[in-house]
Design an enzyme around this catalytic site. Sequence first.
Site, mmCIF file in Angstrom:
data_model
loop_
_atom_site.group_PDB
_atom_site.id
_atom_site.type_symbol
_atom_site.label_atom_id
_atom_site.label_comp_id
_atom_site.label_asym_id
_atom_site.label_seq_id
_atom_site.Cartn_x
_atom_site.Cartn_y
_atom_site.Cartn_z
ATOM 1 N N GLU A 73 0.161 3.622 1.751
ATOM 2 C CA GLU A 73 0.230 4.023 3.163
ATOM 3 C C GLU A 73 1.630 3.769 3.727
ATOM 4 O OE1 GLU A 73 -1.907 5.244 5.851
ATOM 5 O OE2 GLU A 73 -2.783 6.112 4.064
ATOM 6 N N TYR A 123 -1.663 -0.166 10.600
ATOM 7 C CA TYR A 123 -1.926 -0.791 9.293
ATOM 8 C C TYR A 123 -0.696 -0.680 8.398
ATOM 9 C CZ TYR A 123 -3.602 -1.055 4.463
ATOM 10 O OH TYR A 123 -3.741 -1.369 3.128
ATOM 11 N N SER A 125 0.816 -1.219 0.000
ATOM 12 C CA SER A 125 0.000 0.000 0.000
ATOM 13 C C SER A 125 0.845 1.263 0.000
ATOM 14 C CB SER A 125 -0.872 -0.004 1.258
ATOM 15 O OG SER A 125 -1.417 1.270 1.482
HETATM 16 P P1 NAP Z 1 -11.302 -4.757 1.409
HETATM 17 O O1 NAP Z 1 -12.420 -4.420 0.499
HETATM 18 O O2 NAP Z 1 -11.298 -4.274 2.814
HETATM 19 O O3 NAP Z 1 -11.145 -6.354 1.391
HETATM 20 C C1 NAP Z 1 -10.331 -7.004 2.329
HETATM 21 C C2 NAP Z 1 -10.553 -8.495 2.191
HETATM 22 O O4 NAP Z 1 -9.763 -9.164 3.190
HETATM 23 C C3 NAP Z 1 -12.010 -8.923 2.426
HETATM 24 O O5 NAP Z 1 -12.299 -10.007 1.585
HETATM 25 C C4 NAP Z 1 -11.976 -9.373 3.872
HETATM 26 O O6 NAP Z 1 -13.000 -10.294 4.211
HETATM 27 C C5 NAP Z 1 -10.624 -10.050 3.902
HETATM 28 N N1 NAP Z 1 -10.116 -10.259 5.247
HETATM 29 C C6 NAP Z 1 -10.027 -9.361 6.263
HETATM 30 N N2 NAP Z 1 -9.514 -9.940 7.354
HETATM 31 C C7 NAP Z 1 -9.271 -11.238 7.029
HETATM 32 C C8 NAP Z 1 -8.766 -12.343 7.723
HETATM 33 N N3 NAP Z 1 -8.412 -12.274 9.017
HETATM 34 N N4 NAP Z 1 -8.651 -13.526 7.076
HETATM 35 C C9 NAP Z 1 -9.039 -13.648 5.788
HETATM 36 N N5 NAP Z 1 -9.546 -12.633 5.074
HETATM 37 C C10 NAP Z 1 -9.655 -11.439 5.693
HETATM 38 O O7 NAP Z 1 -9.914 -4.268 0.770
HETATM 39 P P2 NAP Z 1 -9.551 -3.953 -0.759
HETATM 40 O O8 NAP Z 1 -9.789 -2.509 -1.001
HETATM 41 O O9 NAP Z 1 -10.172 -4.973 -1.631
HETATM 42 O O10 NAP Z 1 -7.968 -4.145 -0.717
HETATM 43 C C11 NAP Z 1 -7.368 -5.413 -0.995
HETATM 44 C C12 NAP Z 1 -5.971 -5.424 -0.402
HETATM 45 O O11 NAP Z 1 -5.205 -4.360 -0.968
HETATM 46 C C13 NAP Z 1 -5.906 -5.222 1.098
HETATM 47 O O12 NAP Z 1 -4.809 -5.973 1.587
HETATM 48 C C14 NAP Z 1 -5.623 -3.736 1.263
HETATM 49 O O13 NAP Z 1 -4.974 -3.500 2.492
HETATM 50 C C15 NAP Z 1 -4.725 -3.495 0.070
HETATM 51 N N6 NAP Z 1 -4.745 -2.140 -0.502
HETATM 52 C C16 NAP Z 1 -5.924 -1.549 -0.829
HETATM 53 C C17 NAP Z 1 -5.911 -0.286 -1.429
HETATM 54 C C18 NAP Z 1 -7.188 0.415 -1.822
HETATM 55 O O14 NAP Z 1 -7.125 1.628 -2.051
HETATM 56 N N7 NAP Z 1 -8.303 -0.285 -1.968
HETATM 57 C C19 NAP Z 1 -4.681 0.354 -1.681
HETATM 58 C C20 NAP Z 1 -3.502 -0.312 -1.334
HETATM 59 C C21 NAP Z 1 -3.537 -1.561 -0.760
HETATM 60 P P3 NAP Z 1 -14.495 -9.761 4.614
HETATM 61 O O15 NAP Z 1 -15.179 -9.440 3.315
HETATM 62 O O16 NAP Z 1 -15.060 -10.922 5.331
HETATM 63 O O17 NAP Z 1 -14.289 -8.544 5.478
HETATM 64 O O1 G4F Z 2 -10.660 6.570 2.541
HETATM 65 P P1 G4F Z 2 -9.659 6.446 3.620
HETATM 66 O O2 G4F Z 2 -10.089 5.779 4.885
HETATM 67 O O3 G4F Z 2 -8.389 5.747 2.968
HETATM 68 P P2 G4F Z 2 -6.864 5.652 3.429
HETATM 69 O O4 G4F Z 2 -6.679 5.918 4.857
HETATM 70 O O5 G4F Z 2 -6.076 6.492 2.474
HETATM 71 O O6 G4F Z 2 -6.552 4.104 3.190
HETATM 72 C C1 G4F Z 2 -6.993 3.443 2.025
HETATM 73 O O7 G4F Z 2 -6.009 3.569 1.032
HETATM 74 C C2 G4F Z 2 -4.757 2.941 1.351
HETATM 75 C C3 G4F Z 2 -3.811 3.202 0.177
HETATM 76 O O8 G4F Z 2 -3.109 4.388 0.398
HETATM 77 C C4 G4F Z 2 -5.003 1.461 1.562
HETATM 78 F F1 G4F Z 2 -3.829 0.834 1.823
HETATM 79 C C5 G4F Z 2 -5.966 1.261 2.704
HETATM 80 O O9 G4F Z 2 -6.245 -0.133 2.841
HETATM 81 C C6 G4F Z 2 -7.268 1.985 2.380
HETATM 82 O O10 G4F Z 2 -7.854 1.340 1.274
HETATM 83 O O11 G4F Z 2 -9.120 7.903 4.027
HETATM 84 C C7 G4F Z 2 -8.600 8.802 3.057
HETATM 85 C C8 G4F Z 2 -8.389 10.166 3.700
HETATM 86 C C9 G4F Z 2 -7.624 10.101 5.037
HETATM 87 O O12 G4F Z 2 -6.661 11.099 5.059
HETATM 88 C C10 G4F Z 2 -8.684 10.376 6.084
HETATM 89 O O13 G4F Z 2 -8.202 11.036 7.244
HETATM 90 O O14 G4F Z 2 -9.678 10.700 4.015
HETATM 91 C C11 G4F Z 2 -9.632 11.276 5.294
HETATM 92 N N1 G4F Z 2 -10.991 11.314 5.865
HETATM 93 C C12 G4F Z 2 -11.657 12.444 6.197
HETATM 94 N N2 G4F Z 2 -12.840 12.139 6.722
HETATM 95 C C13 G4F Z 2 -11.757 10.260 6.175
HETATM 96 C C14 G4F Z 2 -12.934 10.776 6.716
HETATM 97 N N3 G4F Z 2 -11.568 8.926 6.024
HETATM 98 C C15 G4F Z 2 -12.574 8.109 6.420
HETATM 99 N N4 G4F Z 2 -12.416 6.771 6.244
HETATM 100 N N5 G4F Z 2 -13.723 8.570 6.971
HETATM 101 C C16 G4F Z 2 -13.954 9.910 7.157
HETATM 102 O O15 G4F Z 2 -15.002 10.311 7.662
#
Ligand code: NAP
Ligand code: G4F
Length: 340
Positions: free
Chosen positions: A137, A158, A135
Amino acid sequence: MTKIALITGISGQDGSYLTELLLAKGYAVHGIVRRSSNFNTQRIDHIYHDPHETGPALTLHFGDMADGTGFRRILELVRPDEIYHLAAQSHVRISFDMPEYTADVGALGTLRLLEAVRDHMTQSGRSVRVYIAGSSEMFGAAPPPQNESTVFHPRSPYAVAKVAAHYFAINYRESYGHFICNGILFNHESPRRGETFVTRKITRAVGRIRAGSQKRLALGNLDAKRDWGFAGDYVTAMWLMLQQDQPDDYVVAMGEMHSVRDFLDMAFSEAGLHWQDHVDLDPRYLRPAEVDALQGDSSKARAQLGWMPRVSFPELVKMMVQHDINLAEREMASRNFAGA
Ligand code: NAP
Ligand code: G4F
């Protein structure tokens, strides 16, 4: 020969798009879902067919990344060619409330997977390629733009867990010569994004405010800047990484930075609304340590993988808003019907 893929986190946003992609490419796809007291496969229900009726192109297995033994059994049963490791407690704010669990699943869960794959390859003589979901992050406080050479400065449990997973993967690649790729993906969103991430929280509110079923939206830091792309584009990069001759690590990003305030502006305008009339600031949504600015430089992925995003940022916002306007209208219609 049909290729076999195993996806951890198949029920998540990325898991659902990746499953569609791999099935379209002719893979047999296996996915791991967590046991829950309620259904948690909504994002893949449209793909899954009862194997008794159609033959299994998609097979689901119960498992949890906290349970290494169960994962080993699934691995032996499935014997995949490619593993896409997406499972994680993926909410940054919540990782401050559940640091131990977040690290157990995100860091140790990855180590359990790598150890299981190591033993499987030794015992079976098979070769398995592995994608690890890293990520942006992990860059945290490092100033933008960030690329593969930027030094990590994680700002949440995280992110620290993801950095550990990243280096576990590199260590296994260097120690055992395994084909393991780290994707360092910047934020990617879609109509399937979890509703507590900021983009979807906003577009869900826009839909409901327009439909008259919600009035206010409480948010935290509006100044944070992110590099947001479309999840459907980003899963293509995951697949491309595992098709290369050599394993490597890649940043995947749009290369643009927008603030949460920018996203609010665009999303509310798309529905003919003004966010200033509806948004409240609530300190509960602030984080003990914030990541202020993320902007990815994905030149390497574009040059070496030939990866290109297809959906622009304005198209992404529009797609999510239109989806959530329709969803809120359907919710209102069924509520009115139930009350009739
Ligand atoms: P997501 O929608 O939160 O999906 C996470 C998945 O992991 C879900 O299927 C969840 O199951 C499963 N999971 C959580 N805890 C688990 C456990 N203990 N054992 C087995 N499965 C578990 O996340 P996503 O957006 O698809 O992201 C996929 C991956 O990319 C994650 O590792 C995330 O950290 C990483 N990532 C995401 C972003 C982004 O912007 N979306 C960016 C960078 C990296 P449930 O459905 O049961 O909760
Ligand atoms: O949507 P967010 O919660 O995403 P964040 O923290 O960037 O993380 C996501 O992206 C990562 C990749 O860089 C992934 F690795 C991670 O698994 C996840 O998918 O928050 C985005 C921004 C933050 O700065 C947060 O402080 O939005 C700001 N924010 C402002 N108000 C909020 C809110 N975020 C959330 N979730 N909820 C709010 O009410």
